[in-house]
Design an enzyme around this catalytic site. Structure first.
Site, short mmCIF file in Angstrom:
data_model
loop_
_atom_site.label_atom_id
_atom_site.label_comp_id
_atom_site.label_asym_id
_atom_site.label_seq_id
_atom_site.Cartn_x
_atom_site.Cartn_y
_atom_site.Cartn_z
N ASP A 30 0.90 -1.10 0.01
CA ASP A 30 0.07 -0.16 -0.16
C ASP A 30 0.93 1.29 0.10
O ASP A 30 1.81 1.33 0.78
CB ASP A 30 -1.04 0.01 1.21
CG ASP A 30 -2.11 0.88 1.19
OD1 ASP A 30 -3.10 0.60 1.22
OD2 ASP A 30 -1.72 2.25 0.99
N ILE A 31 0.40 2.34 -0.95
CA ILE A 31 1.31 3.63 -0.94
C ILE A 31 1.16 4.26 0.15
O ILE A 31 2.07 5.27 0.66
CB ILE A 31 0.94 4.24 -2.16
CG1 ILE A 31 1.93 5.01 -2.75
CG2 ILE A 31 -0.43 5.01 -2.09
CD1 ILE A 31 1.82 5.63 -4.10
N ASN A 86 -13.09 -2.95 2.81
CA ASN A 86 -14.11 -2.16 2.67
C ASN A 86 -14.95 -2.19 1.31
O ASN A 86 -14.46 -2.13 0.30
CB ASN A 86 -13.78 -0.49 2.77
CG ASN A 86 -12.58 -0.53 4.06
OD1 ASN A 86 -12.89 -0.98 5.07
ND2 ASN A 86 -11.65 0.34 3.82
N HIS A 92 -15.82 3.28 3.98
CA HIS A 92 -14.62 3.88 3.99
C HIS A 92 -13.83 3.35 2.67
O HIS A 92 -12.50 3.26 2.55
CB HIS A 92 -13.68 3.44 4.94
CG HIS A 92 -14.35 4.13 6.57
ND1 HIS A 92 -14.11 5.67 6.79
CD2 HIS A 92 -14.71 3.59 7.53
CE1 HIS A 92 -14.84 5.64 8.06
NE2 HIS A 92 -15.25 4.57 8.25
N GLN A 93 -14.55 2.87 1.72
CA GLN A 93 -13.74 2.49 0.34
C GLN A 93 -13.27 3.64 -0.46
O GLN A 93 -14.51 4.48 -0.80
CB GLN A 93 -14.85 1.47 -0.49
CG GLN A 93 -13.96 0.95 -1.47
CD GLN A 93 -14.93 -0.15 -2.33
OE1 GLN A 93 -16.18 -0.29 -2.21
NE2 GLN A 93 -14.29 -0.83 -3.30
N HIS A 99 -10.51 -4.95 -2.92
CA HIS A 99 -9.22 -5.13 -2.30
C HIS A 99 -9.27 -5.36 -0.85
O HIS A 99 -10.15 -5.03 0.04
CB HIS A 99 -8.35 -3.76 -2.48
CG HIS A 99 -8.89 -2.86 -1.97
ND1 HIS A 99 -9.68 -2.00 -2.79
CD2 HIS A 99 -8.52 -2.00 -0.88
CE1 HIS A 99 -10.23 -0.80 -1.91
NE2 HIS A 99 -9.46 -0.71 -0.86
N PHE A 100 -8.47 -6.37 -0.54
CA PHE A 100 -8.07 -6.66 1.06
C PHE A 100 -6.87 -5.98 1.34
O PHE A 100 -5.97 -6.20 0.72
CB PHE A 100 -7.95 -8.29 1.06
CG PHE A 100 -9.29 -9.13 0.92
CD1 PHE A 100 -9.90 -8.91 -0.40
CD2 PHE A 100 -9.91 -9.89 1.97
CE1 PHE A 100 -11.02 -9.82 -0.57
CE2 PHE A 100 -11.17 -10.30 1.83
CZ PHE A 100 -11.84 -10.40 0.70
N HIS A 101 -7.08 -5.40 2.80
CA HIS A 101 -5.89 -4.87 3.24
C HIS A 101 -5.20 -5.91 4.35
O HIS A 101 -6.07 -6.50 4.93
CB HIS A 101 -6.19 -3.81 4.20
CG HIS A 101 -6.62 -2.40 3.45
ND1 HIS A 101 -5.95 -1.45 3.30
CD2 HIS A 101 -7.98 -2.33 2.83
CE1 HIS A 101 -6.98 -0.53 2.45
NE2 HIS A 101 -8.01 -1.01 2.54
P1 5GP Z 1 -9.77 2.00 0.61
O1 5GP Z 1 -10.22 3.09 1.53
O2 5GP Z 1 -10.67 2.02 -0.63
O3 5GP Z 1 -9.89 0.35 1.21
O4 5GP Z 1 -8.32 1.60 0.61
C1 5GP Z 1 -7.51 2.09 -0.54
C2 5GP Z 1 -6.12 1.99 -0.46
O5 5GP Z 1 -5.35 2.25 -1.71
C3 5GP Z 1 -5.55 3.07 0.71
O6 5GP Z 1 -5.00 2.36 1.63
C4 5GP Z 1 -4.47 3.78 -0.29
O7 5GP Z 1 -3.22 3.99 0.58
C5 5GP Z 1 -4.26 2.53 -1.62
N1 5GP Z 1 -3.73 3.39 -2.58
C6 5GP Z 1 -4.34 4.24 -3.20
N2 5GP Z 1 -3.60 4.52 -4.50
C7 5GP Z 1 -2.60 3.57 -4.37
C8 5GP Z 1 -1.53 3.34 -5.50
O8 5GP Z 1 -1.63 4.20 -6.60
N3 5GP Z 1 -0.55 2.71 -5.25
C9 5GP Z 1 -0.75 1.72 -3.99
N4 5GP Z 1 0.26 0.87 -4.02
N5 5GP Z 1 -1.49 1.91 -3.16
C10 5GP Z 1 -2.75 2.81 -3.40
#
Ligand code: 5GP
Length: 139
Positions: A30-31, A86, A92-93, A99-101
Site C-alpha cells: 500500500d502506498i 471495505n 471507507h472504500q 481489495h483486501f488490506h
Molecule cells: P480503501 O479505503 O479503498 O479500502 O483503501 C484504498 C487503499 O489504496 C489506501 O490504503 C491507499 O493508500 C491505497 N492506494 C491508493 N492509491 C494507490 C496507489 O496508487 N498505489 C498503491 N500501492 N496503493 C494505493
C-alpha cells in the site's frame, strides 16, 4: 465499471511493489501504509464490491491471503495483523476495485485502529434474519 488506479496498476501503467501474483490475484504494498508491510490483495477481475466477485476470483483470493500473511510475518517479524475489506464510500472504500488490506499490528500505536460500538442481539429478530439468510446463501 469505471477505471480505477488498481486497474491501471494491473495493466502495468502505474508502478507498484508486487509481493505476490497468480492468474487471478495481484498483491502489492500500500502506498499509504498504516504499518510497515501493509499490503493490498486484489482480484484481477474488475469488480467494485466483494459481493460482485466470481467464485473463481474469491477462491483464488482465499488461497492467496494466508500465504501472503505467512510471508509478511516472516519479513516483518510481526505475527499480529488485521484483514480489512471495505465496501462502499460510507464503509471507507476509496478505490472501487475489490481489495483486501493486510495490516501488520506491531504495537498499539501502529496499524489499524478499530472503533467497535457493541450493541445487543434481539434473539427473535436474529432467528428470523438467520433463517432468511440461510435460504439465500444456500440457493
Ligand atoms: P480503501 O479505503 O479503498 O479500502 O483503501 C484504498 C487503499 O489504496 C489506501 O490504503 C491507499 O493508500 C491505497 N492506494 C491508493 N492509491 C494507490 C496507489 O496508487 N498505489 C498503491 N500501492 N496503493 C494505493
Amino acid at each position: 465499471m469505471p477505471d480505477t488506479i488498481f486497474d491501471r496498476i494491473l495493466r502495468g501503467e502505474v508502478p507498484n511493489h508486487t509481493v505476490y501474483e497468480d492468474e487471478h490475484v495481484l498483491a502489492f504494498l500500500d502506498i499509504g501504509p498504516l504499518a510497515k508491510g501493509h499490503t493490498l490483495v486484489i482480484p484481477k477481475e474488475a469488480k467494485a464490491h466483494l459481493h460482485e466477485l466470481s467464485d473463481e476470483s474469491a477462491a483464488a483470493i482465499g488461497r492467496a491471503l494466508p500465504r501472503i500473511c505467512r510471508a509478511l510475518i516472516e519479513v516483518t517479524d510481526v505475527d499480529q495483523y488485521n484483514i480489512l475489506q471495505n465496501n462502499g464510500a460510507r464503509a471507507h472504500q476509496a478505490v472501487f476495485h475489490v481489495h483486501f488490506h493486510i495490516i501488520p499490528k506491531p504495537d498499539a500505536a501502529q496499524g489499524l485502529k478499530v472503533g467497535w460500538p457493541v450493541g445487543t442481539l434481539d434473539h427473535d429478530e436474529a432467528s428470523e434474519m438467520a433463517a432468511r439468510l440461510r435460504e439465500l446463501t444456500q440457493s
